[in-house]
Design a protein around this motif. Structure first.
Motif, PDB file in Angstrom:
ATOM      1  N   SER A 131       0.924  -1.445  -0.289  1.00  0.00           N
ATOM      2  CA  SER A 131      -0.187   0.056   0.246  1.00  0.00           C
ATOM      3  C   SER A 131       0.794   1.546  -0.373  1.00  0.00           C
ATOM      4  O   SER A 131       2.510   1.124   0.411  1.00  0.00           O
ATOM      5  CB  SER A 131      -0.932   0.320   1.401  1.00  0.00           C
ATOM      6  OG  SER A 131      -0.141   0.425   2.426  1.00  0.00           O
ATOM      7  N   GLU A 132       0.471   2.729  -0.519  1.00  0.00           N
ATOM      8  CA  GLU A 132       1.104   3.408   0.131  1.00  0.00           C
ATOM      9  C   GLU A 132       1.532   3.191   1.321  1.00  0.00           C
ATOM     10  O   GLU A 132       2.244   4.128   1.115  1.00  0.00           O
ATOM     11  CB  GLU A 132       0.150   4.596  -0.461  1.00  0.00           C
ATOM     12  CG  GLU A 132      -0.279   4.873  -2.773  1.00  0.00           C
ATOM     13  CD  GLU A 132      -1.120   6.002  -2.737  1.00  0.00           C
ATOM     14  OE1 GLU A 132      -0.572   6.972  -2.553  1.00  0.00           O
ATOM     15  OE2 GLU A 132      -2.071   5.357  -2.978  1.00  0.00           O
TER      16      GLU A 132
ATOM     17  N   ILE B 151       5.090   2.277   1.539  1.00  0.00           N
ATOM     18  CA  ILE B 151       5.368   3.027   1.067  1.00  0.00           C
ATOM     19  C   ILE B 151       6.528   4.419   2.029  1.00  0.00           C
ATOM     20  O   ILE B 151       6.948   4.783   3.066  1.00  0.00           O
ATOM     21  CB  ILE B 151       5.611   3.301  -0.283  1.00  0.00           C
ATOM     22  CG1 ILE B 151       5.125   2.075  -1.356  1.00  0.00           C
ATOM     23  CG2 ILE B 151       6.229   4.447  -0.271  1.00  0.00           C
ATOM     24  CD1 ILE B 151       4.840   2.487  -2.680  1.00  0.00           C
ATOM     25  N   ASP B 152       5.731   4.644   2.980  1.00  0.00           N
ATOM     26  CA  ASP B 152       5.421   6.071   3.622  1.00  0.00           C
ATOM     27  C   ASP B 152       6.110   5.673   5.050  1.00  0.00           C
ATOM     28  O   ASP B 152       7.384   5.958   5.740  1.00  0.00           O
ATOM     29  CB  ASP B 152       3.932   6.640   4.174  1.00  0.00           C
ATOM     30  CG  ASP B 152       3.209   7.572   3.341  1.00  0.00           C
ATOM     31  OD1 ASP B 152       4.035   8.273   1.980  1.00  0.00           O
ATOM     32  OD2 ASP B 152       2.192   7.455   2.961  1.00  0.00           O
TER      33      ASP B 152
ATOM     34  N   TYR C 202      -0.368  -2.944  -7.192  1.00  0.00           N
ATOM     35  CA  TYR C 202       0.566  -1.881  -7.976  1.00  0.00           C
ATOM     36  C   TYR C 202      -0.584  -1.064  -9.157  1.00  0.00           C
ATOM     37  O   TYR C 202       0.132  -1.391 -10.193  1.00  0.00           O
ATOM     38  CB  TYR C 202       2.080  -2.541  -8.423  1.00  0.00           C
ATOM     39  CG  TYR C 202       2.314  -2.511  -7.157  1.00  0.00           C
ATOM     40  CD1 TYR C 202       3.894  -0.922  -6.599  1.00  0.00           C
ATOM     41  CD2 TYR C 202       2.873  -3.646  -6.824  1.00  0.00           C
ATOM     42  CE1 TYR C 202       4.148  -0.972  -5.849  1.00  0.00           C
ATOM     43  CE2 TYR C 202       3.760  -3.515  -5.674  1.00  0.00           C
ATOM     44  CZ  TYR C 202       4.005  -2.387  -4.784  1.00  0.00           C
ATOM     45  OH  TYR C 202       5.117  -2.599  -3.575  1.00  0.00           O
TER      46      TYR C 202
ATOM     47  N   ALA D 289      -0.804   4.525  -8.553  1.00  0.00           N
ATOM     48  CA  ALA D 289      -0.253   5.847  -7.841  1.00  0.00           C
ATOM     49  C   ALA D 289       0.947   5.421  -6.900  1.00  0.00           C
ATOM     50  O   ALA D 289       1.230   5.316  -6.385  1.00  0.00           O
ATOM     51  CB  ALA D 289      -1.378   5.351  -6.689  1.00  0.00           C
ATOM     52  N   MET D 290       0.378   4.218  -6.872  1.00  0.00           N
ATOM     53  CA  MET D 290       1.679   3.019  -6.005  1.00  0.00           C
ATOM     54  C   MET D 290       2.801   3.214  -7.017  1.00  0.00           C
ATOM     55  O   MET D 290       4.030   2.856  -5.996  1.00  0.00           O
ATOM     56  CB  MET D 290       1.301   1.131  -6.283  1.00  0.00           C
ATOM     57  CG  MET D 290       0.448   1.609  -4.909  1.00  0.00           C
ATOM     58  SD  MET D 290       0.877   0.593  -3.248  1.00  0.00           S
ATOM     59  CE  MET D 290       1.648  -0.870  -3.519  1.00  0.00           C
TER      60      MET D 290
ATOM     61  N   ARG E 124       3.719   5.312  -8.355  1.00  0.00           N
ATOM     62  CA  ARG E 124       4.776   7.074  -9.086  1.00  0.00           C
ATOM     63  C   ARG E 124       4.912   6.843  -7.622  1.00  0.00           C
ATOM     64  O   ARG E 124       6.050   6.935  -7.484  1.00  0.00           O
ATOM     65  CB  ARG E 124       3.304   8.068  -9.102  1.00  0.00           C
ATOM     66  CG  ARG E 124       2.743   7.946  -9.820  1.00  0.00           C
ATOM     67  CD  ARG E 124       1.822   9.867 -10.513  1.00  0.00           C
ATOM     68  NE  ARG E 124       0.980   9.205  -9.112  1.00  0.00           N
ATOM     69  CZ  ARG E 124      -0.265   8.358 -10.290  1.00  0.00           C
ATOM     70  NH1 ARG E 124      -0.105   8.742 -11.381  1.00  0.00           N
ATOM     71  NH2 ARG E 124      -1.145   8.751  -8.615  1.00  0.00           N
ATOM     72  N   ARG E 125       4.693   6.019  -6.498  1.00  0.00           N
ATOM     73  CA  ARG E 125       5.227   6.414  -4.861  1.00  0.00           C
ATOM     74  C   ARG E 125       5.641   5.276  -5.041  1.00  0.00           C
ATOM     75  O   ARG E 125       7.274   5.837  -3.775  1.00  0.00           O
ATOM     76  CB  ARG E 125       4.401   5.945  -3.750  1.00  0.00           C
ATOM     77  CG  ARG E 125       2.878   6.745  -3.560  1.00  0.00           C
ATOM     78  CD  ARG E 125       2.739   8.651  -3.102  1.00  0.00           C
ATOM     79  NE  ARG E 125       4.535   8.543  -2.301  1.00  0.00           N
ATOM     80  CZ  ARG E 125       3.700   8.138  -1.057  1.00  0.00           C
ATOM     81  NH1 ARG E 125       2.661   8.057  -0.707  1.00  0.00           N
ATOM     82  NH2 ARG E 125       4.430   8.457  -0.316  1.00  0.00           N
TER      83      ARG E 125
ATOM     84  N   GLU F  81       9.560   7.557  -6.274  1.00  0.00           N
ATOM     85  CA  GLU F  81       9.738   8.192  -4.588  1.00  0.00           C
ATOM     86  C   GLU F  81      10.176   7.522  -3.238  1.00  0.00           C
ATOM     87  O   GLU F  81      11.291   8.203  -2.908  1.00  0.00           O
ATOM     88  CB  GLU F  81       8.609   9.039  -4.001  1.00  0.00           C
ATOM     89  CG  GLU F  81       7.832   9.823  -4.291  1.00  0.00           C
ATOM     90  CD  GLU F  81       6.529  10.618  -4.062  1.00  0.00           C
ATOM     91  OE1 GLU F  81       6.673   9.981  -2.335  1.00  0.00           O
ATOM     92  OE2 GLU F  81       5.734  10.724  -4.184  1.00  0.00           O
TER      93      GLU F  81
END
Length: 287
Positions: free
Chosen positions: A87-88, A91-92, A122, A125-126, A128-129, A132
């Motif tokens: 999940s995003e 990643i955070d 995936y 949005a995933m 792109r993250r 990062e």
């Protein structure tokens, strides 16, 4: 005087059957002399490649409290190493983990897809993250599919020329990482190769491997883990790449010789002892 082993905080999922993710990362890095501290992102009964409906438990809410506990204890890590993330939010949490140990080697295996297609989990949005997350890494180890996703370009079904391979490596390094390794590249010269780039030195490296007509889950996890162990043990980029390539190739050939089901992964039990051999290094060459 006793010197503790180097510690690796391994942020990956755990599959109970199928020899992938933490079930191979733990023994591989342990055999190389590292203390692995697993931070599971999820627990699965098996991996998702061919065993039917999987029992799955998400552990997103486990990661940050674990980090907070380690901070209270004053634990030090020489490496933080992430893999498949669900999940995003995860990643955070990985970004926060890396930021908490700025002096540790940061390794991101951006597990997002294979064979030209992203995994179903995936979404855009995933993806792109994940770019990062790769930006804060010292080392990234995408396969060719994942390299294309990170670069935002179509998957290259045709063999890569040397100039194209170098271009991809450089453009990935420009996103942040110091070392970039792309695995499983079909080169126009007729080789199957793992290719790497050392941004500080501006040096390109290549390690060729024999083609075996089979695909096993978990080999990317094993490669990235041996590469990580090599770096922590003092290897240069090409030597770490060669060590990882040689071990994975040996594990694949050994497993293929027994004819076991591919979905069960490689027979790590038959080859793990080889990681204690400091001479286990294949030939590497300048790309």
């Amino acid at each position: 005087m006793y010197k503790r082993p180097q510690r690796v905080a391994a942020i990956h999922d755990l599959s109970g059957f199928g020899r992938c993710s933490l079930s191979v990362i733990l023994p591989v890095l342990s055999a190389m002399g590292m203390q692995v501290c697993p931070i599971p992102t999820a627990v699965l009964s098996t991996h998702t490649g061919g065993f039917g409906e999987v029992e799955f438990r998400d552990l997103t809410d486990y990661i940050m409290p674990t980090l907070a506990h380690y901070r209270r204890l004053g634990l030090e890590f020489e490496c933080v190493y992430s893999g498949f993330l669900g999940s995003e939010a995860q990643i955070d949490h990985c970004v926060e983990f890396f930021a908490s140990y700025p002096d540790a080697l940061s390794v991101v295996d951006p597990v997002m897809g294979d064979h030209g297609k992203p995994y179903k989990t995936y979404n855009a949005a995933m993806q792109r993250r994940m770019i990062e997350l790769a930006a804060v890494a010292d080392v990234i180890t995408p396969n060719l599919t994942e390299a294309c996703i990170l670069l935002g370009e179509p998957y290259a079904f045709e063999p890569l020329t040397q100039s194209k391979a170098k271009s991809m490596l450089v453009r990935l390094s420009e996103k942040g990482p110091h070392y970039v390794v792309i695995t499983g590249v079909n080169m126009a010269a007729g080789t199957m190769s793992n290719i790497g780039y050392d941004k500080e030195r501006g040096a390109f490296w290549c390690v060729d491997c024999d083609y075996v007509p089979v695909s096993y889950p978990g080999t990317g996890d094993i490669f990235a883990s041996v590469l990580t162990g090599g770096f922590l043990g003092g290897d240069s980029l090409p030597i770490a790449m060669a060590r990882a390539t040689q071990f994975v190739e040996t594990a694949i050939k050994t497993t293929f010789s027994y004819g076991t089901e591919t979905r069960e992964g490689v027979m790590l039990e038959r080859t793990l002892h080889l990681l204690g051999d400091k001479d286990l290094v294949a030939k590497y060459r300048i790309l």
